[in-house]
Design a protein around this motif. Structure first.
Motif, PDB file in Angstrom:
ATOM      1  N   ALA A   1       5.494  11.489  -0.255  1.00 25.33           N
ATOM      2  CA  ALA A   1       4.468  10.521   0.189  1.00 25.33           C
ATOM      3  C   ALA A   1       4.273  10.608   1.697  1.00 25.33           C
ATOM      4  CB  ALA A   1       4.882   9.112  -0.214  1.00 25.33           C
TER       5      ALA A   1
ATOM      6  N   SER B   1       0.495  11.581   2.716  1.00 25.87           N
ATOM      7  CA  SER B   1      -0.255  10.460   3.309  1.00 25.87           C
ATOM      8  C   SER B   1      -0.856  10.841   4.663  1.00 25.87           C
ATOM      9  CB  SER B   1       0.634   9.220   3.450  1.00 25.87           C
ATOM     10  OG  SER B   1       1.711   9.486   4.314  1.00 25.87           O
TER      11      SER B   1
ATOM     12  N   ARG C   1      10.936  10.079   8.893  1.00 27.10           N
ATOM     13  CA  ARG C   1       9.722   9.427   8.383  1.00 27.10           C
ATOM     14  C   ARG C   1       8.978   8.696   9.503  1.00 27.10           C
ATOM     15  NH1 ARG C   1      11.599   6.189   3.325  1.00 27.10           N
ATOM     16  NH2 ARG C   1       9.445   5.567   3.208  1.00 27.10           N
TER      17      ARG C   1
ATOM     18  N   GLY D   1       1.558  -2.012   5.125  1.00 24.88           N
ATOM     19  CA  GLY D   1       1.418  -0.556   5.184  1.00 24.88           C
ATOM     20  C   GLY D   1       1.661  -0.039   6.585  1.00 24.88           C
ATOM     21  N   ARG D   2       0.854   0.946   6.994  1.00 22.89           N
ATOM     22  CA  ARG D   2       1.005   1.535   8.322  1.00 22.89           C
ATOM     23  C   ARG D   2      -0.263   1.371   9.163  1.00 22.89           C
ATOM     24  NH1 ARG D   2       4.781   2.008   5.564  1.00 22.89           N
ATOM     25  NH2 ARG D   2       6.488   3.508   5.626  1.00 22.89           N
ATOM     26  N   ASP D   3      -1.415   1.296   8.473  1.00 25.14           N
ATOM     27  CA  ASP D   3      -2.705   1.290   9.174  1.00 25.14           C
ATOM     28  C   ASP D   3      -3.584   0.145   8.685  1.00 25.14           C
ATOM     29  OD1 ASP D   3      -3.045   2.176   6.584  1.00 25.14           O
ATOM     30  OD2 ASP D   3      -4.668   3.551   7.084  1.00 25.14           O
ATOM     31  N   ILE D   4      -2.972  -0.915   8.195  1.00 21.12           N
ATOM     32  CA  ILE D   4      -3.772  -2.001   7.607  1.00 21.12           C
ATOM     33  C   ILE D   4      -4.554  -2.727   8.716  1.00 21.12           C
ATOM     34  CG2 ILE D   4      -3.767  -4.018   6.074  1.00 21.12           C
ATOM     35  CD1 ILE D   4      -2.773  -1.308   4.834  1.00 21.12           C
TER      36      ILE D   4
ATOM     37  N   ASP E   1       5.143   9.442  10.364  1.00 23.22           N
ATOM     38  CA  ASP E   1       4.168   8.346  10.291  1.00 23.22           C
ATOM     39  C   ASP E   1       3.464   8.113  11.633  1.00 23.22           C
ATOM     40  OD1 ASP E   1       4.978   8.013   7.671  1.00 23.22           O
ATOM     41  OD2 ASP E   1       6.040   6.119   7.992  1.00 23.22           O
TER      42      ASP E   1
ATOM     43  N   TYR F   1       0.333   5.198  -1.999  1.00 27.39           N
ATOM     44  CA  TYR F   1       0.571   6.574  -1.518  1.00 27.39           C
ATOM     45  C   TYR F   1       1.671   7.250  -2.325  1.00 27.39           C
ATOM     46  CZ  TYR F   1      -2.620   5.759   2.261  1.00 27.39           C
ATOM     47  OH  TYR F   1      -3.763   5.502   2.957  1.00 27.39           O
TER      48      TYR F   1
ATOM     49  N   THR G   1       0.822  -1.220   0.000  1.00 27.13           N
ATOM     50  CA  THR G   1       0.000   0.000   0.000  1.00 27.13           C
ATOM     51  C   THR G   1       0.853   1.266   0.000  1.00 27.13           C
ATOM     52  OG1 THR G   1      -0.236   0.068   2.409  1.00 27.13           O
ATOM     53  CG2 THR G   1      -1.918  -1.144   1.175  1.00 27.13           C
ATOM     54  N   GLY G   2       2.112   1.162   0.448  1.00 24.55           N
ATOM     55  CA  GLY G   2       3.004   2.324   0.388  1.00 24.55           C
ATOM     56  C   GLY G   2       3.130   2.805  -1.053  1.00 24.55           C
TER      57      GLY G   2
END
Ligand code: DC
Length: 223
Positions: free
Chosen positions: A99, A103, A180, A129-132, A184, A38, A34-35
């Motif tokens: 991104a 994002s 980052r 990803g980060r929020d999956i 994030d 973005y 998913t990155g």
């Protein structure tokens, strides 16, 4: 169709993509990075001279963007931006930085939400990803929080850059990773955080083979 979803979240450079791609290939699941989605949005902003910090203009430009995810003959995920393949371009450092900023906008996140959920409804997926695990697929059968120390991630990234023939100083790489991480984890919409029901896999002291074995073991225990 009842599908199986495996959510992998974690900071940049923890090895999510390589590990998730290998695990997906072994299990016959679709791997969704998913990155990259973005990054495709970021690519549009850079190409059109839109300042990432200008939330209003970024948001207003979303209806002009068509993002598609396809799989090439090589089996790898390709990103199309308004029909053009931007798979290589999205890996440029300026795209990473952009991104990370865009994002954070809730409008950008909601713009991409359906696309991610539809993929999981129609395929067995390993999505990273980060929020999956927290937002996109809160009902995923397996949630993994994949992490490693910032120093270990910076060392791996330096090695990768060196092998690619584009070396960068360790201090700079570490600084980028820390910046980052901060972006994030500190944004107000869908910040990077571990889902309560996620299993933590810390790869600081593990090599690739050990990390993959540990990841597959966690999946086996839950699916
Ligand atoms: O994983 P990556 O480095 O390719 O991600 C690029 C950027 O997109 C990164 O700054 C975090 C953001 N991102 C996000 O906010 N949510 C995701 N699910 C995936 C990535």
């Amino acid at each position: 169709m009842d599908t199986i979803s495996i959510a992998i979240d974690g900071p940049s450079g923890a090895g999510k993509s390589t590990l998730a791609r290998s695990a997906a290939a072994q299990l016959g699941y679709l791997y969704v990075d998913t990155g990259a989605i973005y990054r495709t949005i970021a690519c549009h902003m850079l190409r059109n001279g839109i300042e990432p910090a200008d939330a209003e203009t970024v948001t207003a430009s979303l209806p002009q963007i068509q993002v598609e995810l396809t799989y090439g003959a090589d089996g790898l995920q390709h990103m199309l931006l308004n029909g053009e393949d931007v798979t290589s371009e999205i890996r440029l450092p300026q795209v990473s930085a952009c991104a990370s900023v865009v994002s954070a906008y809730p409008q950008v996140r909601s713009f991409l939400l359906d696309m991610q959920r539809t993929l999981a409804e129609t395929h067995n997926v390993i999505m990273d990803g980060r929020d999956i695990g927290t937002v996109v697929l809160p009902h995923a059968q397996v949630k993994i929080f994949l992490t490693a120390s910032a120093e270990a991630r910076a060392k791996r990234r330096c090695l990768e850059l060196e092998q690619r023939g584009t070396p960068e100083p360790y201090e700079k790489v570490l600084d980028d990773i820390q910046r980052r991480d901060w972006n994030d984890t500190h944004r107000s919409t869908a910040p990077l955080r571990q889902a309560e029901d996620a299993v933590v896999l810390d790869t600081t002291t593990l090599d690739f083979a050990q990390s993959l074995a540990a990841l597959l073991q966690i999946i086996k225990e839950h699916v």
